[in-house]
Design a protein around this motif. Sequence first.
Motif, PDB file in Angstrom:
ATOM      1  N   GLY A   1      78.263   6.409   1.818  1.00 35.72           N
ATOM      2  CA  GLY A   1      76.977   6.768   1.164  1.00 35.72           C
ATOM      3  C   GLY A   1      76.384   7.907   2.161  1.00 35.72           C
ATOM      4  N   LYS A   2      75.320   8.280   1.452  1.00 33.45           N
ATOM      5  CA  LYS A   2      74.507   9.612   2.120  1.00 33.45           C
ATOM      6  C   LYS A   2      73.202   9.289   1.757  1.00 33.45           C
ATOM      7  CE  LYS A   2      75.127  13.165  -1.210  1.00 33.45           C
ATOM      8  NZ  LYS A   2      75.709  14.643  -1.487  1.00 33.45           N
ATOM      9  N   ILE A   3      72.210   9.650   2.514  1.00 31.87           N
ATOM     10  CA  ILE A   3      70.725   9.861   2.287  1.00 31.87           C
ATOM     11  C   ILE A   3      70.117  11.046   2.268  1.00 31.87           C
ATOM     12  CG2 ILE A   3      68.561   9.172   2.896  1.00 31.87           C
ATOM     13  CD1 ILE A   3      69.293   6.295   3.284  1.00 31.87           C
ATOM     14  N   LYS A   4      69.393  11.625   1.303  1.00 30.31           N
ATOM     15  CA  LYS A   4      68.704  12.837   1.656  1.00 30.31           C
ATOM     16  C   LYS A   4      67.302  12.571   1.530  1.00 30.31           C
ATOM     17  CE  LYS A   4      68.572  17.330  -0.937  1.00 30.31           C
ATOM     18  NZ  LYS A   4      69.073  18.125  -1.941  1.00 30.31           N
ATOM     19  N   ILE A   5      66.750  13.250   2.330  1.00 28.47           N
ATOM     20  CA  ILE A   5      64.817  13.398   2.131  1.00 28.47           C
ATOM     21  C   ILE A   5      64.769  14.561   1.324  1.00 28.47           C
ATOM     22  CG2 ILE A   5      62.966  13.672   3.393  1.00 28.47           C
ATOM     23  CD1 ILE A   5      64.285  12.460   5.726  1.00 28.47           C
ATOM     24  N   ASN A   6      64.061  14.420   0.221  1.00 30.38           N
ATOM     25  CA  ASN A   6      63.628  15.417  -0.702  1.00 30.38           C
ATOM     26  C   ASN A   6      62.594  16.433  -0.389  1.00 30.38           C
ATOM     27  OD1 ASN A   6      66.072  14.744  -2.184  1.00 30.38           O
ATOM     28  ND2 ASN A   6      64.751  13.016  -3.256  1.00 30.38           N
ATOM     29  N   GLU A   7      61.759  16.178   0.723  1.00 30.77           N
ATOM     30  CA  GLU A   7      60.598  17.080   1.229  1.00 30.77           C
ATOM     31  C   GLU A   7      60.730  17.284   2.474  1.00 30.77           C
ATOM     32  OE1 GLU A   7      56.940  14.540   0.890  1.00 30.77           O
ATOM     33  OE2 GLU A   7      58.166  13.821  -0.742  1.00 30.77           O
TER      34      GLU A   7
END
Length: 361
Positions: free
Chosen positions: A46-52
Amino acid sequence: MNNMKLIVMENCKELGEKVDEHLKRMNHNGSYIASISNERFSNGEGKIKINETVREKDLYIITDIGNYSQYYKMHGQPHYMSPDEHYQDVKRVISATCGGASKITLIMPLLYQSRQDKRKGRESLDCAIALQELEQLGVNTIVTFDAHNPGICNAIPKLPFENFYPTHIILEKFIENETEDIGNLLVFAPDMGATERARYYAEMLGCDMGAFYKRRDLSKVVNGKNPIIDHVYMGPDIKGKNAIIVDDMIASGQSMIEVAELLKDKGAKNIYLVATFALLTEGVENFVKAYEKGIFTKLYSTNLSYVPEKIKKERWYCDVDCSYQIAQIINYLNNKKSLAPLYNGKKDILDKIERVMVKCE
């Protein structure tokens, strides 16, 4: 408060949104929740991205590592997430900040691996290792609730470890619902490990307490534990009294139900079960049967960890909302105020009990 952002993990979305609503009202501001994306590859990675941007922001990450309803597709099959995987997602989101946040506070009400807090022989020391790992990753403060062993904070002596208790919030709900029973109460610890917690409840309510000693068969190990042979009672006469049995968590719940049965046999009237975390790992059949037999009147627990909606709707279950308490903690931390006033709600409880008693006279 514009320097603050909440990162609400998917495993506690409902709780996080309630916290956000409280913060919006407290500070007359818009939403503090930062948008994130949590993606999975088909093999389970998995991966997590912060969109701001979170650069120079004070981040408050809220997670429930006990949420067993979350799942993802792995090799085409649904795979339900364990605490290990929820913890891994916490590390992913910290990594996704790229070191740009001003401060990171991790709010983990159910502390990861809290029951593996000490080592016996050749065992892993999971909770301590996790706390040290979080410190190395850049977490500045850890906020938890009713840690199974508060002494685990010694694993990170240089990191603030704030261990709160929802005692006064649970008692406020209890007093509101069970007005007629609070004048004839005893508080009980289901085992010796819960005596300090029971004593605190008894002090808040101004009543006596008792405790049970779990006598175990040390020659056998069943499901990783020595089986209980007997519950030995130590305390005052129970006959005609209402009872509260308190513990930090209910796993299978079998032990707590057995203690409730013993109290019933000794003449207790209404019996209330209280736990910060209702994990209910073996389902609710035992609780349904015990309730139908009149063994206990109600189970009080919090929304600090996942409980299915179906259980929340049961007549014997009372859900206590702790979102306002979390919002207060965040507000105090962000404004660099002392947390001391949030640790003790004893005066409010005593005042409330006094008002109830006056009404009952």
